[in-house]
Write a protein that holds these residues in place. Structure first.
Motif, PDB file in Angstrom:
ATOM      1  N   TRP A  95       0.795  -1.172   0.044  1.00 60.64           N
ATOM      2  CA  TRP A  95      -0.024   0.005   0.193  1.00 60.64           C
ATOM      3  C   TRP A  95       0.899   1.359   0.093  1.00 60.64           C
ATOM      4  O   TRP A  95       1.896   1.242   0.769  1.00 60.64           O
ATOM      5  CB  TRP A  95      -0.874   0.047   1.359  1.00 60.64           C
ATOM      6  CG  TRP A  95      -1.719   1.104   1.339  1.00 60.64           C
ATOM      7  CD1 TRP A  95      -2.698   1.394   0.522  1.00 60.64           C
ATOM      8  CD2 TRP A  95      -1.898   2.127   2.479  1.00 60.64           C
ATOM      9  NE1 TRP A  95      -3.649   2.267   1.006  1.00 60.64           N
ATOM     10  CE2 TRP A  95      -2.869   3.106   2.206  1.00 60.64           C
ATOM     11  CE3 TRP A  95      -1.015   2.463   3.649  1.00 60.64           C
ATOM     12  CZ2 TRP A  95      -3.463   4.001   2.897  1.00 60.64           C
ATOM     13  CZ3 TRP A  95      -1.719   3.377   4.434  1.00 60.64           C
ATOM     14  CH2 TRP A  95      -2.384   4.276   4.058  1.00 60.64           C
ATOM     15  N   ASP A  97       0.669   5.483   0.945  1.00 61.18           N
ATOM     16  CA  ASP A  97      -0.201   6.747   1.143  1.00 61.18           C
ATOM     17  C   ASP A  97       0.124   8.066   0.306  1.00 61.18           C
ATOM     18  O   ASP A  97       1.392   8.462   0.631  1.00 61.18           O
ATOM     19  CB  ASP A  97       0.043   6.700   2.504  1.00 61.18           C
ATOM     20  CG  ASP A  97      -0.859   7.717   3.103  1.00 61.18           C
ATOM     21  OD1 ASP A  97      -1.491   8.685   2.405  1.00 61.18           O
ATOM     22  OD2 ASP A  97      -1.318   7.597   4.316  1.00 61.18           O
ATOM     23  N   HIS A 144      -2.890  -7.175  -2.789  1.00 58.33           N
ATOM     24  CA  HIS A 144      -2.661  -5.697  -2.216  1.00 58.33           C
ATOM     25  C   HIS A 144      -2.816  -6.022  -0.491  1.00 58.33           C
ATOM     26  O   HIS A 144      -3.466  -6.563  -0.058  1.00 58.33           O
ATOM     27  CB  HIS A 144      -4.076  -4.942  -2.784  1.00 58.33           C
ATOM     28  CG  HIS A 144      -3.353  -3.296  -2.551  1.00 58.33           C
ATOM     29  ND1 HIS A 144      -3.926  -3.014  -1.382  1.00 58.33           N
ATOM     30  CD2 HIS A 144      -2.971  -2.728  -3.225  1.00 58.33           C
ATOM     31  CE1 HIS A 144      -3.577  -1.585  -1.298  1.00 58.33           C
ATOM     32  NE2 HIS A 144      -3.008  -1.338  -2.492  1.00 58.33           N
ATOM     33  N   SER A 145      -1.655  -5.151  -0.145  1.00 59.27           N
ATOM     34  CA  SER A 145      -1.565  -5.181   1.315  1.00 59.27           C
ATOM     35  C   SER A 145      -2.935  -4.854   2.178  1.00 59.27           C
ATOM     36  O   SER A 145      -2.920  -5.294   3.233  1.00 59.27           O
ATOM     37  CB  SER A 145      -0.375  -4.448   1.867  1.00 59.27           C
ATOM     38  OG  SER A 145      -0.822  -3.011   1.569  1.00 59.27           O
ATOM     39  N   THR A 146      -3.767  -4.152   1.638  1.00 58.90           N
ATOM     40  CA  THR A 146      -5.214  -3.686   2.279  1.00 58.90           C
ATOM     41  C   THR A 146      -6.233  -4.016   1.515  1.00 58.90           C
ATOM     42  O   THR A 146      -7.346  -4.308   2.284  1.00 58.90           O
ATOM     43  CB  THR A 146      -5.158  -2.148   2.668  1.00 58.90           C
ATOM     44  OG1 THR A 146      -5.062  -1.262   1.262  1.00 58.90           O
ATOM     45  CG2 THR A 146      -3.979  -1.541   3.433  1.00 58.90           C
TER      46      THR A 146
END
Ligand SMILES: [Zn+2]
Length: 182
Positions: A95, A97, A144-146
């Motif tokens: 992810w 940010d 995907h990590s989230t």
């Protein structure tokens, strides 16, 4: 893209609540749309006076410089992701940010012309990469990590969406001097 902005509609298609972009295009369309939306970014930037590029109209609203630097970063992330999903078995995708980068690196001070020169070859490489893929690659998966499992098609849609969505933002802020969506 922000999961708050991009939501699944009744028909099952992902759609951006702000700009209306829909995640239902073919591979060829996404290659074309990415180039077309890149051109819109360039037009919006060219129409933005230099002294307006670093200005935040509101404390939390990014400047044109910040949007351009963000597009360089985001397009690089998308390109790397589609390349990895094409060549690796279910690669883990970290992810990132976008808000952290804008503040940490001071993107308001980044020269938008320089960002523009970096953005163009990335999008060109992306479009050429998509056009060269075999048909079945479009359905390959990354983790995907989230968000969990994501398809290459979804990742690739992000490129066209980011460019189109932020072309609108840049035009609103830089040319019309108004807050996008208001
Ligand atoms: Zn959008």
């Amino acid at each position: 893209m922000d999961p708050v902005q991009v939501v699944r509609t009744d028909g099952g298609v992902m759609e951006c609540r702000e700009c209306g972009f829909r995640y239902n295009h073919t591979r060829a369309e996404i290659a074309d749309l990415s180039e077309q939306h890149l051109a819109r970014v360039g037009n919006a930037l060219n129409a933005t006076p230099h002294d307006a590029r670093g200005v935040r109209l509101q404390p939390k609203l990014w400047s044109v410089n910040a949007y351009m630097a963000h597009l360089v970063e985001a397009s690089g992330v998308v390109l790397e992701r589609v390349q990895r999903v094409a060549t690796e078995e279910r690669p883990a995708l970290a992810w990132f940010d976008e808000n952290v980068s804008v503040e940490r690196f001071g993107y308001d001070g980044y020269d938008a012309d320089q960002s523009w020169r970096k953005l163009q070859p990335t999008v060109a490489e992306f479009a050429a990469f998509l056009r060269g893929l075999p048909d079945d690659a479009w359905e390959r998966l990354g983790i995907h990590s989230t968000a969990g499992e994501v398809r290459m098609s979804e990742i690739a849609h992000d490129m066209a969406h980011e460019l189109g969505h932020h072309a609108d933002d840049i035009h609103a802020i830089g040319v019309e001097r108004r807050v996008p969506g208001e």
